[in-house]
Write an enzyme that holds these catalytic residues in place. Structure first.
Site, PDB file in Angstrom:
ATOM      1  N   LEU A   4       0.874  -1.175   0.000  1.00 22.32           N
ATOM      2  CA  LEU A   4       0.000   0.000   0.000  1.00 22.32           C
ATOM      3  C   LEU A   4       0.913   1.227   0.000  1.00 22.32           C
ATOM      4  O   LEU A   4       2.017   1.177   0.555  1.00 22.32           O
ATOM      5  CB  LEU A   4      -0.884   0.011   1.260  1.00 22.32           C
ATOM      6  CG  LEU A   4      -1.960  -1.071   1.349  1.00 22.32           C
ATOM      7  CD1 LEU A   4      -2.661  -1.031   2.705  1.00 22.32           C
ATOM      8  CD2 LEU A   4      -2.984  -0.932   0.227  1.00 22.32           C
ATOM      9  N   ASP A   5       0.421   2.325  -0.581  1.00 25.54           N
ATOM     10  CA  ASP A   5       1.217   3.559  -0.561  1.00 25.54           C
ATOM     11  C   ASP A   5       1.435   4.014   0.879  1.00 25.54           C
ATOM     12  O   ASP A   5       0.639   3.667   1.766  1.00 25.54           O
ATOM     13  CB  ASP A   5       0.468   4.674  -1.305  1.00 25.54           C
ATOM     14  CG  ASP A   5       0.269   4.334  -2.773  1.00 25.54           C
ATOM     15  OD1 ASP A   5       1.048   3.520  -3.302  1.00 25.54           O
ATOM     16  OD2 ASP A   5      -0.672   4.889  -3.368  1.00 25.54           O
ATOM     17  N   HIS A   6       2.440   4.854   1.083  1.00 25.50           N
ATOM     18  CA  HIS A   6       2.734   5.265   2.474  1.00 25.50           C
ATOM     19  C   HIS A   6       1.547   5.983   3.109  1.00 25.50           C
ATOM     20  O   HIS A   6       1.324   5.903   4.311  1.00 25.50           O
ATOM     21  CB  HIS A   6       4.005   6.139   2.521  1.00 25.50           C
ATOM     22  CG  HIS A   6       3.758   7.561   2.166  1.00 25.50           C
ATOM     23  ND1 HIS A   6       3.777   8.035   0.873  1.00 25.50           N
ATOM     24  CD2 HIS A   6       3.431   8.626   2.941  1.00 25.50           C
ATOM     25  CE1 HIS A   6       3.496   9.321   0.872  1.00 25.50           C
ATOM     26  NE2 HIS A   6       3.283   9.702   2.107  1.00 25.50           N
TER      27      HIS A   6
END
Ligand code: URA
Length: 243
Positions: free
Chosen positions: A105-107
């Site tokens: 998942l993106d940060h």
């Protein structure tokens, strides 16, 4: 499986064989409620309970299957550069066992992230050919319309893709929230699809993988838990789109 105690402790992430023998010699290990004194003692691992330091209970697990409610500002990468890595949210023995996130998942994306040390499970869950459906709740910057969600269902053209990409489903939850189900995992896919459809993703949470919902796991942000057999079975069910 029957194994000597030092090997069992090592397999569970409690350190090197030597380190595990020292733990036993120091009287820090109890098995099924009884103090262990000899690292050579053979135990049946099935259903075994390891107690460390008189307080930490660790049921024996041949493989690790974990769900984390990922908070924002954590990176899924093993070598994070700008934010702490998600592995810092897990206890040392899990990291020692080389637990890995299943996909990324993106940060700044929150929500359901699976982790495991079982390569076959990671592959089955993350390989594009398996088309595991993932459900996202996106907060959008501009008020959303039915036309926008229809566009997401029909397919939007992303820059580096040969053909339009469609959400498996998309619905308006309210003016500023869209629920989308995707069965691919392309880079920044939700954000790019929303941008291509003329809006902007302001916040993103993954709320389900297959039929396993974040809500059913009862995890606060940053918390993790072991998956039960029921949870793993739910991963193989279709997402519930009736809400
Ligand atoms: N889509 C995105 O844009 N970001 C994620 O983290 C997951 C899906």
């Amino acid at each position: 499986m029957k194994l000597a105690l030092d090997r069992i402790l090592q397999s569970q992430g409690f350190g090197s064989r030597k380190g595990c023998r020292e733990l036993i010699a120091d009287g820090e290990v109890a098995i099924n409620g009884e103090l262990a004194t000899d690292y050579r003692t053979v135990f049946e691992t099935d259903g075994m309970l390891i107690t460390l330091f008189g307080e930490e209970d660790w049921p024996y697990r041949e493989r690790l299957y974990v769900a984390l409610n990922k908070p924002s500002n954590y990176e899924c990468s093993r070598k994070p550069s700008h934010h702490p890595g998600i592995l810092t949210l897990l206890p040392d023995p899990l990291i020692e066992r080389d637990i890995q996130p299943v996909g990324r998942l993106d940060h700044d994306t929150t929500g359901l992230l699976l982790l495991s040390d079982d390569g076959a499970f990671i592959h089955a869950q993350s390989h594009p050919r398996h088309h595991q459906p993932k459900t996202y709740l996106a907060t959008v910057a501009e008020a959303a319309t039915e036309k926008l969600v229809q566009h997401l269902r029909d397919g939007v053209q992303l820059h580096d893709e040969p053909a339009p990409i469609a959400a498996l489903s998309a619905r308006l939850v309210d003016e500023f929230h869209i629920e989308m189900v995707l069965d691919q995992g392309k880079y920044h896919q939700v954000k790019r699809m929303l941008a291509a459809a003329g809006n902007h993703c302001a916040a993103l949470t993954r709320v389900a993988i297959g039929g396993l919902t974040l809500a059913s796991l009862d995890l606060a942000e940053g918390e993790w838990r072991y998956l039960t057999d029921e949870h793993i079975a739910a991963l193989n069910r279709e997402p519930d789109l009736s809400a």
